[in-house]
Design a protein around this motif. Structure first.
Motif, PDB file in Angstrom:
ATOM      1  N   ALA A 220       0.855  -1.188   0.000  1.00 12.44           N
ATOM      2  CA  ALA A 220       0.000   0.000   0.000  1.00 12.44           C
ATOM      3  C   ALA A 220       0.890   1.237   0.000  1.00 12.44           C
ATOM      4  CB  ALA A 220      -0.926  -0.011   1.202  1.00 12.44           C
ATOM      5  N   THR A 221       1.357   1.641  -1.165  1.00 14.70           N
ATOM      6  CA  THR A 221       2.304   2.752  -1.282  1.00 14.70           C
ATOM      7  C   THR A 221       1.623   4.113  -1.327  1.00 14.70           C
ATOM      8  OG1 THR A 221       2.300   2.491  -3.689  1.00 14.70           O
ATOM      9  CG2 THR A 221       3.999   1.304  -2.458  1.00 14.70           C
ATOM     10  N   ASN A 222       0.319   4.117  -1.597  1.00 16.69           N
ATOM     11  CA  ASN A 222      -0.428   5.369  -1.665  1.00 16.69           C
ATOM     12  C   ASN A 222      -1.804   5.185  -1.039  1.00 16.69           C
ATOM     13  OD1 ASN A 222       1.369   7.127  -3.408  1.00 16.69           O
ATOM     14  ND2 ASN A 222       1.065   5.383  -4.795  1.00 16.69           N
ATOM     15  N   ARG A 223      -2.413   6.315  -0.654  1.00 16.80           N
ATOM     16  CA  ARG A 223      -3.792   6.245  -0.199  1.00 16.80           C
ATOM     17  C   ARG A 223      -4.682   5.989  -1.413  1.00 16.80           C
ATOM     18  NH1 ARG A 223      -8.648   8.599   0.120  1.00 16.80           N
ATOM     19  NH2 ARG A 223      -9.754   8.475   2.119  1.00 16.80           N
ATOM     20  N   THR A 224      -5.565   5.010  -1.301  1.00 20.95           N
ATOM     21  CA  THR A 224      -6.446   4.650  -2.413  1.00 20.95           C
ATOM     22  C   THR A 224      -7.894   4.677  -1.952  1.00 20.95           C
ATOM     23  OG1 THR A 224      -4.743   3.213  -3.358  1.00 20.95           O
ATOM     24  CG2 THR A 224      -7.007   2.875  -4.117  1.00 20.95           C
ATOM     25  N   PRO A 225      -8.742   5.482  -2.603  1.00 23.26           N
ATOM     26  CA  PRO A 225     -10.163   5.504  -2.213  1.00 23.26           C
ATOM     27  C   PRO A 225     -10.854   4.206  -2.618  1.00 23.26           C
ATOM     28  CG  PRO A 225      -9.821   6.845  -4.167  1.00 23.26           C
ATOM     29  CD  PRO A 225      -8.463   6.429  -3.695  1.00 23.26           C
ATOM     30  N   GLY A 226     -11.808   3.790  -1.811  1.00 21.84           N
ATOM     31  CA  GLY A 226     -12.575   2.589  -2.125  1.00 21.84           C
ATOM     32  C   GLY A 226     -13.830   2.914  -2.906  1.00 21.84           C
TER      33      GLY A 226
END
Length: 481
Positions: A220-226
């Motif tokens: 998880a290298t970046n914030r990712t929206p669900g």
């Protein structure tokens, strides 16, 4: 106290007569007219306590008249009737302010019940900004009673954000219902986001739905929206909800209860501004009894249930669907084609285990592969036989699989179906019928419908074959003996 007066507008004299007599017997005063202009005159003069109007009239479309009536007299309830029994008709009638939409032909008892409810209920609120009216964009096709009921439910739900559960076999069009609820609802300006629970690895479902923060887990290298964030302001369609793992069920229940969620690895609550439409082919009550689905989540999702019938339960829609798919194929560049009478009969007699999706695939395949303009029953029979043969070949084999092994595998699937919530009865008779029917069908296809040759190939007496054809409801090509 004066009797309620009902204004009826319909250009069909027989309809006006039937309604006038039935409503009169029920104790109402009735005025009838064949034109929209006269109806509008009565409304402007303050007459009537209820309006019943047809859609197609010689001087004006009844649907166009509904908003004018609502603006002039907001307390006047309106019932719209139409032989144009489509989803768009139901949606437009509801969104323009009609109390109810009733497809023709109608049941008099039902209509009288609707009249009683309308007179006792405040008038509905008119929704401005109706959707595009292009009929070719209709997501659902069919004029059967079952589909009419679905249209009316969808039309009523366009004015709310209630959570909906769509249940139906694979290929019945569950996502189309979800899209219709979105496209014609209050959230149509927002995104429509679909996620299939069965297609996502169990360990990734929570991240897929709720998103994750940087460093929440390895990779998880970046914030990712669900998907919940992606659907903000719109609709989130949770397909195959019965395949959602227990951990994700718990988090989803919390979202439905509290209206907010946190990302995986996050602490800041995020408001869940979405409408939820869920779908499944499973019996979730059976899953609850088996301990694999939460009962409290089921009731949160099943606020408004919609059951999509399999194609075998609405065979009267098959000709309309088949022609629709052929028309779409022509738009895609294939030569225009039409169906012969015996082709329609053969389509209506098929079992369609793949439902509407299977019918669409057949029509598109025929449109692309065959040059003839008119599709015959013989061609349909040939394609169905070939499709049936392909369905029995679950795995490629280097040699011929023993029939007993193939039947055994099929029976195991039948018995396993009960674990998916499908109630099974009379398995012995059903298995025999499933073996006999394709055997006779394919033999008749191979002999081009010649029953004498087919009986000889099968080792049956011709009269015995005829009885089996009749008992198994196997269609026969016309002119064959």
């Amino acid at each position: 106290m004066p009797l309620p007066t009902i204004l009826v507008a319909d250009d069909d004299r027989s309809i006006r007569t039937v309604l006038s007599q039935a409503l009169g017997r029920a104790g109402y005063q009735v005025r009838t007219t064949p034109t929209a202009s006269t109806l509008w005159q009565w409304v402007e003069e303050g007459e009537g306590d209820l309006v019943i109007t047809d859609v197609v009239m010689p001087d004006e479309n009844g649907l166009d008249l509904v908003p004018r009536i609502r603006r002039a007299r907001p307390d006047l309830r309106i019932i719209v009737m139409s032989a144009q029994s489509t989803l768009m008709t139901a949606v437009k009638a509801t969104q323009r302010g009609a109390f109810e939409y009733i497809p023709k032909p109608f049941d008099l008892k039902e209509l009288l019940a609707v009249v009683g409810r309308a007179l006792a209920t405040p008038a509905p609120v008119m929704i401005e900004g109706s959707p595009a009216e292009a009929e070719e964009r209709m997501p659902l096709i069919g004029r059967s009673v079952a589909m009419q009921d679905i249209y009316r439910v969808i039309a009523r739900l366009t004015t709310s954000d209630l959570t909906v559960m769509v249940n139906g076999e694979s290929g019945t069009g569950k996502e189309l219902v979800a899209r219709a609820l979105h496209d014609y609802g209050r959230r149509r300006g927002g995104p429509f986001v679909a996620v299939n629970m069965a297609a996502i690895p169990r360990e990734l479902i929570e991240s897929e739905l709720f998103g994750h923060e940087r460093g929440a887990f390895t990779g998880a290298t970046n914030r990712t929206p669900g998907r919940f964030e992606q659907a903000t302001g719109g609709t989130l369609f949770l397909d195959e909800i019965g395949d959602m793992p227990a951990e994700a069920q718990t988090r989803l229940l919390r979202v439905l209860q509290e209206g907010e969620f946190t990302t995986v690895g996050g602490r800041q609550p995020i408001r869940a501004d979405v409408r939820i439409v869920a779908a499944t082919h499973r019996d979730l009550r059976q899953a609850i009894r088996a301990g694999v689905f939460r009962e409290d989540l089921y009731y949160r999702l099943n606020v408004v249930p919609i059951r999509l019938p399999p194609l075998r339960e609405r065979t009267e829609d098959i000709p309309l669907l088949a022609r629709h798919f052929l028309d779409r194929s022509a738009v895609d560049g294939n030569a225009p084609k039409s169906l012969s009478e015996d082709a329609v009969e053969r389509l209506m007699s098929a079992r369609w285990p793949g439902n509407v999706r299977e019918l669409e695939n057949l029509m598109r395949r025929i449109a692309a592969l065959y040059p003839q303009e008119i599709i015959t029953g013989e061609l349909i029979e040939q394609e169905l036989a070939e499709s049936l043969a392909e369905q029995t070949q679950h795995e490629p084999a280097t040699g011929t699989e023993p029939l007993a092994d193939a039947v055994s595998r099929h029976i195991r699937q039948y018995l396993a179906a009960s674990q998916d919530g499908i109630e099974m009865h009379d398995i012995y008779d059903r298995v025999l019928a499933e073996v006999e029917r394709p055997l006779i069908q394919m033999t008749l296809a191979a002999t081009r419908g010649n029953q004498i040759k087919a009986a000889s190939m099968l080792g049956l007496n011709r009269n015995t074959l005829r009885k089996k054809i009749r008992d198994l409801e196997i269609p026969v090509v016309r002119g064959a003996t």
